[in-house]
Design a protein around this motif. Structure first.
Motif, PDB file in Angstrom:
ATOM      1  N   UNK A 180      56.281 -26.086  -6.162  1.00  0.00           N
ATOM      2  CA  UNK A 180      57.098 -26.450  -5.338  1.00  0.00           C
ATOM      3  C   UNK A 180      58.368 -25.461  -6.184  1.00  0.00           C
ATOM      4  N   UNK A 181      58.953 -25.682  -6.893  1.00  0.00           N
ATOM      5  CA  UNK A 181      59.965 -24.977  -7.173  1.00  0.00           C
ATOM      6  C   UNK A 181      59.190 -23.309  -7.678  1.00  0.00           C
ATOM      7  N   UNK A 182      58.010 -22.590  -7.456  1.00  0.00           N
ATOM      8  CA  UNK A 182      58.627 -21.256  -7.767  1.00  0.00           C
ATOM      9  C   UNK A 182      58.211 -20.933  -6.081  1.00  0.00           C
ATOM     10  N   UNK A 183      57.210 -21.880  -5.377  1.00  0.00           N
ATOM     11  CA  UNK A 183      56.757 -21.651  -4.243  1.00  0.00           C
ATOM     12  C   UNK A 183      58.710 -20.994  -3.583  1.00  0.00           C
ATOM     13  N   UNK A 184      59.648 -22.154  -3.932  1.00  0.00           N
ATOM     14  CA  UNK A 184      60.451 -22.123  -3.290  1.00  0.00           C
ATOM     15  C   UNK A 184      61.225 -21.164  -3.457  1.00  0.00           C
ATOM     16  N   UNK A 185      62.036 -21.032  -5.134  1.00  0.00           N
ATOM     17  CA  UNK A 185      62.267 -19.568  -5.097  1.00  0.00           C
ATOM     18  C   UNK A 185      62.138 -17.950  -5.035  1.00  0.00           C
ATOM     19  N   UNK A 186      60.294 -18.107  -4.579  1.00  0.00           N
ATOM     20  CA  UNK A 186      59.550 -16.638  -4.321  1.00  0.00           C
ATOM     21  C   UNK A 186      60.392 -16.570  -2.660  1.00  0.00           C
ATOM     22  N   UNK A 187      60.774 -17.673  -1.703  1.00  0.00           N
ATOM     23  CA  UNK A 187      61.146 -17.645  -0.368  1.00  0.00           C
ATOM     24  C   UNK A 187      62.762 -16.832  -0.284  1.00  0.00           C
ATOM     25  N   UNK A 188      63.395 -17.500  -1.402  1.00  0.00           N
ATOM     26  CA  UNK A 188      64.449 -16.939  -1.152  1.00  0.00           C
ATOM     27  C   UNK A 188      64.820 -15.744  -1.494  1.00  0.00           C
ATOM     28  N   UNK A 189      64.260 -15.912  -2.547  1.00  0.00           N
ATOM     29  CA  UNK A 189      64.189 -14.463  -3.206  1.00  0.00           C
ATOM     30  C   UNK A 189      64.208 -13.550  -2.308  1.00  0.00           C
ATOM     31  N   UNK A 190      62.636 -13.559  -1.596  1.00  0.00           N
ATOM     32  CA  UNK A 190      61.831 -12.527  -0.385  1.00  0.00           C
ATOM     33  C   UNK A 190      61.270 -12.093  -1.444  1.00  0.00           C
ATOM     34  N   UNK A 191      60.292 -13.021  -1.769  1.00  0.00           N
ATOM     35  CA  UNK A 191      59.269 -12.752  -2.844  1.00  0.00           C
ATOM     36  C   UNK A 191      57.569 -12.592  -2.503  1.00  0.00           C
ATOM     37  N   UNK A 192      56.816 -11.870  -2.915  1.00  0.00           N
ATOM     38  CA  UNK A 192      55.403 -12.714  -2.137  1.00  0.00           C
ATOM     39  C   UNK A 192      55.198 -14.002  -3.809  1.00  0.00           C
ATOM     40  N   UNK A 216      70.707 -25.185  -3.955  1.00  0.00           N
ATOM     41  CA  UNK A 216      70.694 -24.031  -3.597  1.00  0.00           C
ATOM     42  C   UNK A 216      69.652 -23.424  -3.329  1.00  0.00           C
ATOM     43  N   UNK A 217      68.433 -23.018  -3.377  1.00  0.00           N
ATOM     44  CA  UNK A 217      67.552 -22.358  -2.042  1.00  0.00           C
ATOM     45  C   UNK A 217      67.354 -23.196  -1.195  1.00  0.00           C
ATOM     46  N   UNK A 218      67.234 -24.703  -0.948  1.00  0.00           N
ATOM     47  CA  UNK A 218      67.253 -25.198   0.237  1.00  0.00           C
ATOM     48  C   UNK A 218      68.084 -25.110   1.055  1.00  0.00           C
ATOM     49  N   UNK A 219      69.647 -25.059   0.613  1.00  0.00           N
ATOM     50  CA  UNK A 219      70.710 -24.907   1.480  1.00  0.00           C
ATOM     51  C   UNK A 219      70.408 -23.681   2.499  1.00  0.00           C
ATOM     52  N   UNK A 220      69.678 -22.048   1.243  1.00  0.00           N
ATOM     53  CA  UNK A 220      69.178 -21.429   2.464  1.00  0.00           C
ATOM     54  C   UNK A 220      68.884 -21.418   3.344  1.00  0.00           C
ATOM     55  N   UNK A 221      67.752 -21.843   2.756  1.00  0.00           N
ATOM     56  CA  UNK A 221      66.588 -22.070   3.364  1.00  0.00           C
ATOM     57  C   UNK A 221      67.252 -22.553   5.335  1.00  0.00           C
ATOM     58  N   UNK A 222      67.706 -24.208   5.059  1.00  0.00           N
ATOM     59  CA  UNK A 222      68.036 -24.988   6.236  1.00  0.00           C
ATOM     60  C   UNK A 222      69.604 -24.721   6.376  1.00  0.00           C
ATOM     61  N   UNK A 223      70.548 -23.896   5.996  1.00  0.00           N
ATOM     62  CA  UNK A 223      71.350 -23.714   6.391  1.00  0.00           C
ATOM     63  C   UNK A 223      71.955 -21.973   6.917  1.00  0.00           C
ATOM     64  N   UNK A 224      71.070 -20.671   5.636  1.00  0.00           N
ATOM     65  CA  UNK A 224      71.475 -19.457   6.457  1.00  0.00           C
ATOM     66  C   UNK A 224      72.370 -19.466   5.113  1.00  0.00           C
ATOM     67  N   UNK A 225      72.988 -20.484   3.752  1.00  0.00           N
ATOM     68  CA  UNK A 225      73.651 -19.786   2.982  1.00  0.00           C
ATOM     69  C   UNK A 225      73.841 -20.627   1.197  1.00  0.00           C
ATOM     70  N   UNK A 226      73.503 -20.507   1.043  1.00  0.00           N
ATOM     71  CA  UNK A 226      74.140 -21.586  -0.786  1.00  0.00           C
ATOM     72  C   UNK A 226      75.663 -22.572  -0.478  1.00  0.00           C
ATOM     73  N   UNK A 227      75.419 -23.640  -0.590  1.00  0.00           N
ATOM     74  CA  UNK A 227      77.013 -24.263  -0.117  1.00  0.00           C
ATOM     75  C   UNK A 227      76.736 -24.871  -1.760  1.00  0.00           C
TER      76      UNK A 227
END
Length: 314
Positions: free
Chosen positions: A80-92, A270-281
């Motif tokens: 779950x951690x790896x998938x989230x970080x990849x999603x936030x960084x735009x990586x496969x 911060x990654x969750x915030x990017x996904x949910x709110x568009x930017x880290x808070x």
């Protein structure tokens, strides 16, 4: 059994055996944890036979159980951690059937109450709560089924990270140096049997409670590791012997329902915030910030003790 290391002016400290309630100790028959691991089959029965704990532990200067090690290998075993970080960084997503692992700095582990020094607040100071194991000598080619017997101790780790440096170093393809300063360890290294049924399938099945500046941050559970510690040990030993005293980490403890249970590092929030709110808070740590980490069982017992540290200017 529960082991700790007291500072005595030497680089490796003095190994002690700690009572089951964590309040008293007795000196080990060997001076250091490294020495104990190098002759574990002889030393462990002596430690198990000790039943008197004459000295109070309160007020003692406690180092990391392993103040320095020959080798520190850290995994990234929580999908779950790896998938989230990849999603936030735009990586496969990283498509691999083998564990992810890197070799980090091992010549120093901070003690559980040590201030942690950094040169600059702008480097993205982050904590990372995880679990780890310490092995005896592991022969090259050891299979996962046999690796469990080489896991002698289990530890709780805070794997410090400097996020502003991590991305640029990753892009070089050579791995981390500046982005990964020394880690911290909770006071007690314990044998797996101390965890009872919370040690299952090579996993520490406990909630890791994390608090930042006194505010609850997360309580992810260690059971959802994609690879158990025995599999991490076997992966590390595929092409080399592992010396006694090698420390192997799980990577950031993370659960798929991180929005409910919280996180073990700031980068994940911060990654969750990017996904949910568009930017880290949420900002990273500042000098004077504190972090507490404590794995607890269903009875509220903390088998590893607590990490409680402050970030300070180096």
């Amino acid at each position: 059994m529960r082991l700790a290391t007291l500072r005595d002016g030497s680089k490796d400290g003095r190994l002690v055996l700690v009572s089951s309630d964590g309040l008293r100790y007795a000196f080990s028959p060997v001076a250091t944890l490294q020495a104990a691991l190098e002759q574990w089959d002889a030393v462990a029965p002596e430690l198990l036979a000790m039943v008197q704990f004459p000295e109070p532990l309160a007020g003692q200067d406690i180092a990391a159980p392993m103040p320095r090690a020959w080798q520190w290998l850290d995994g990234s075993a929580f999908q779950s951690h790896g998938d989230l970080m990849c999603q936030v960084l735009g990586m496969d997503p990283i498509e691999t059937a083998v564990p992810l692992m890197y070799q980090g700095v091992s010549d120093k582990f901070y003690g559980p109450l040590d201030d942690v020094k950094f040169p600059d607040e702008t480097l993205g100071i982050d904590f990372e709560g995880e679990f780890g194991v310490i092995v005896d000598a592991v022969p090259m080619g050891t299979k996962a089924a046999d690796a469990m017997d080489h896991i002698k101790l289990v530890v709780q780790i805070n794997d410090w990270s400097l996020r502003a440096l991590a991305g640029p170093e990753m892009k070089t393809g050579f791995g981390w140096v500046q982005a990964k300063p020394p880690c911290s360890m909770a006071p007690f290294a314990i044998t797996p049997d101390e965890l009872g049924t919370d040690w299952r399938n090579g996993r520490v099945c406990l909630n890791l409670n994390v608090a930042w500046n006194g505010e609850h941050f997360g309580s992810a559970n260690g059971e959802p590791m994609g690879h158990g510690f025995h599999e991490l040990v076997a992966h590390a030993a595929r092409t080399r012997d592992l010396v006694a005293g090698t420390v192997i980490g799980s990577g950031t403890v993370s659960n798929a329902n991180f929005r409910e249970v919280g996180s073990s590092c700031i980068a994940e929030r911060r990654g969750i915030e990017v996904i949910d709110q568009g930017e880290p808070k949420t900002n990273f740590m500042k000098f004077g910030d504190t972090v507490h980490m404590e794995a607890v069982d269903a009875d509220g017992r903390a088998p590893f003790g607590k990490i409680a540290q402050e970030v300070v200017r180096g």
